[in-house]
Design a protein around this motif. Sequence first.
Motif, PDB file in Angstrom:
ATOM      1  N   UNK A   1       0.903  -1.281   0.154  1.00 49.36           N
ATOM      2  CA  UNK A   1      -0.153   0.079   0.018  1.00 49.36           C
ATOM      3  C   UNK A   1       0.809   1.325  -0.030  1.00 49.36           C
ATOM      4  N   UNK A   2       1.949   1.336   0.756  1.00 47.53           N
ATOM      5  CA  UNK A   2       2.719   2.431   0.841  1.00 47.53           C
ATOM      6  C   UNK A   2       3.730   2.515  -0.471  1.00 47.53           C
ATOM      7  N   UNK A   3       3.993   1.657  -0.923  1.00 48.72           N
ATOM      8  CA  UNK A   3       4.566   1.524  -2.546  1.00 48.72           C
ATOM      9  C   UNK A   3       3.358   2.213  -3.654  1.00 48.72           C
ATOM     10  N   UNK A   4       2.291   1.684  -3.455  1.00 48.77           N
ATOM     11  CA  UNK A   4       1.610   2.237  -4.494  1.00 48.77           C
ATOM     12  C   UNK A   4       1.188   3.723  -4.197  1.00 48.77           C
ATOM     13  N   UNK A   5       1.012   4.088  -3.159  1.00 45.08           N
ATOM     14  CA  UNK A   5       0.663   5.561  -2.633  1.00 45.08           C
ATOM     15  C   UNK A   5       1.728   6.363  -3.068  1.00 45.08           C
TER      16      UNK A   5
ATOM     17  N   UNK B   1      -3.829  13.877 -12.679  1.00 43.04           N
ATOM     18  CA  UNK B   1      -4.957  13.572 -11.847  1.00 43.04           C
ATOM     19  C   UNK B   1      -5.335  12.074 -11.996  1.00 43.04           C
ATOM     20  N   UNK B   2      -4.790  11.393 -13.247  1.00 47.05           N
ATOM     21  CA  UNK B   2      -5.092   9.869 -13.258  1.00 47.05           C
ATOM     22  C   UNK B   2      -4.338   9.167 -12.339  1.00 47.05           C
ATOM     23  N   UNK B   3      -3.008   9.486 -12.017  1.00 42.57           N
ATOM     24  CA  UNK B   3      -2.380   8.635 -11.107  1.00 42.57           C
ATOM     25  C   UNK B   3      -2.848   8.517  -9.644  1.00 42.57           C
ATOM     26  N   UNK B   4      -3.038   9.717  -8.958  1.00 38.82           N
ATOM     27  CA  UNK B   4      -3.536   9.579  -7.771  1.00 38.82           C
ATOM     28  C   UNK B   4      -4.843   8.793  -7.511  1.00 38.82           C
ATOM     29  N   UNK B   5      -5.721   9.197  -8.652  1.00 38.03           N
ATOM     30  CA  UNK B   5      -7.123   8.691  -8.553  1.00 38.03           C
ATOM     31  C   UNK B   5      -7.225   7.317  -8.582  1.00 38.03           C
ATOM     32  N   UNK B   6      -6.325   6.697  -9.292  1.00 36.32           N
ATOM     33  CA  UNK B   6      -6.242   5.091  -9.392  1.00 36.32           C
ATOM     34  C   UNK B   6      -5.483   4.402  -7.996  1.00 36.32           C
ATOM     35  N   UNK B   7      -4.354   5.272  -7.758  1.00 41.19           N
ATOM     36  CA  UNK B   7      -3.321   4.479  -6.740  1.00 41.19           C
ATOM     37  C   UNK B   7      -3.936   4.987  -5.296  1.00 41.19           C
ATOM     38  N   UNK B   8      -4.767   5.856  -5.047  1.00 37.54           N
ATOM     39  CA  UNK B   8      -5.001   6.109  -3.842  1.00 37.54           C
ATOM     40  C   UNK B   8      -6.124   5.091  -3.367  1.00 37.54           C
ATOM     41  N   UNK B   9      -6.935   4.950  -4.217  1.00 35.43           N
ATOM     42  CA  UNK B   9      -7.992   3.814  -3.861  1.00 35.43           C
ATOM     43  C   UNK B   9      -7.185   2.528  -3.606  1.00 35.43           C
ATOM     44  N   UNK B  10      -6.530   2.051  -4.321  1.00 34.74           N
ATOM     45  CA  UNK B  10      -5.903   0.703  -4.280  1.00 34.74           C
ATOM     46  C   UNK B  10      -4.815   0.713  -3.005  1.00 34.74           C
ATOM     47  N   UNK B  11      -4.107   1.702  -2.932  1.00 33.49           N
ATOM     48  CA  UNK B  11      -2.978   1.785  -1.861  1.00 33.49           C
ATOM     49  C   UNK B  11      -3.874   1.904  -0.618  1.00 33.49           C
ATOM     50  N   UNK B  12      -4.692   2.816  -0.373  1.00 33.36           N
ATOM     51  CA  UNK B  12      -5.638   3.123   0.672  1.00 33.36           C
ATOM     52  C   UNK B  12      -6.297   1.586   1.144  1.00 33.36           C
ATOM     53  N   UNK B  13      -6.631   0.882   0.120  1.00 31.94           N
ATOM     54  CA  UNK B  13      -7.153  -0.280   0.643  1.00 31.94           C
ATOM     55  C   UNK B  13      -6.343  -1.401   0.974  1.00 31.94           C
ATOM     56  N   UNK B  14      -5.194  -1.601   0.511  1.00 35.78           N
ATOM     57  CA  UNK B  14      -4.082  -2.420   1.224  1.00 35.78           C
ATOM     58  C   UNK B  14      -3.914  -1.888   2.625  1.00 35.78           C
ATOM     59  N   UNK B  15      -3.728  -0.650   2.712  1.00 34.36           N
ATOM     60  CA  UNK B  15      -3.576  -0.267   4.198  1.00 34.36           C
ATOM     61  C   UNK B  15      -4.499  -0.647   5.045  1.00 34.36           C
TER      62      UNK B  15
ATOM     63  N   UNK C   1     -16.248   4.493   1.857  1.00 35.27           N
ATOM     64  CA  UNK C   1     -16.296   5.844   1.611  1.00 35.27           C
ATOM     65  C   UNK C   1     -15.169   6.164   0.692  1.00 35.27           C
ATOM     66  N   UNK C   2     -13.741   5.674   0.520  1.00 38.68           N
ATOM     67  CA  UNK C   2     -13.096   6.008  -0.263  1.00 38.68           C
ATOM     68  C   UNK C   2     -13.166   5.458  -1.760  1.00 38.68           C
ATOM     69  N   UNK C   3     -13.646   4.406  -1.785  1.00 39.52           N
ATOM     70  CA  UNK C   3     -14.020   3.493  -2.919  1.00 39.52           C
ATOM     71  C   UNK C   3     -15.194   4.463  -3.695  1.00 39.52           C
ATOM     72  N   UNK C   4     -16.179   4.892  -2.852  1.00 37.62           N
ATOM     73  CA  UNK C   4     -17.305   5.730  -3.427  1.00 37.62           C
ATOM     74  C   UNK C   4     -16.797   7.203  -3.935  1.00 37.62           C
TER      75      UNK C   4
END
Length: 125
Positions: A23-27, A44-58, A83-86
Motif C-alpha cells: 500500500x505504501x509503495x502504491x501510494x 489527476x489519473x495517477x492519484x485517482x487510481x493509486x489512492x484507492x488501491x493503496x488505501x485499500x491495502x493499508x 467511503x474511499x471507493x465511492x
Amino acid sequence: MSPELDSLPVWISLPVTLLLLLGSLIVLIGAIGLVRLPHFYQRIHGPAITVTLGAGCILIASMLFFTALQSRLVIHELLITAFILLTAPVVAMLLMRTAVYRDLRARRRASETESNEVYPFSSDD
C-alpha cells in the motif's frame, strides 16, 4: 516494544507487513506521478487510481492487525474503505470534467479573439 506486539503471531504479522509495504509503495508511485507528470489530465489519473488501491491495502492491513491484537472482529475500516471507493473516483471525474469545461471555454474565447482580430470592426461603420 509492547508485549502485545511481541505476542502477535507470524501468520498475521507477515500479511500485515506485506500489505503495508504494498500500500505504501502504491501510494508513493501515485504521489510521484502527481509531481512528475506534465499535464493536468495525466497528473489527476495517477492519484485517482493509486489512492484507492493503496488505501485499500493499508486498511486491510489495519483490519487484520487489530482483529488479531484485540481477538475480535474489527470492521471499522470497511466503512472507511467504502467511503474511499465511492468518493475518490467521483471526485477525480468531477475534477476532470471541470478541467475539460475550462479548456473548452478558453479555446472558445481564444477563437473569438482571433476572429475579431482577423475581421476587425471599426467603430465608424
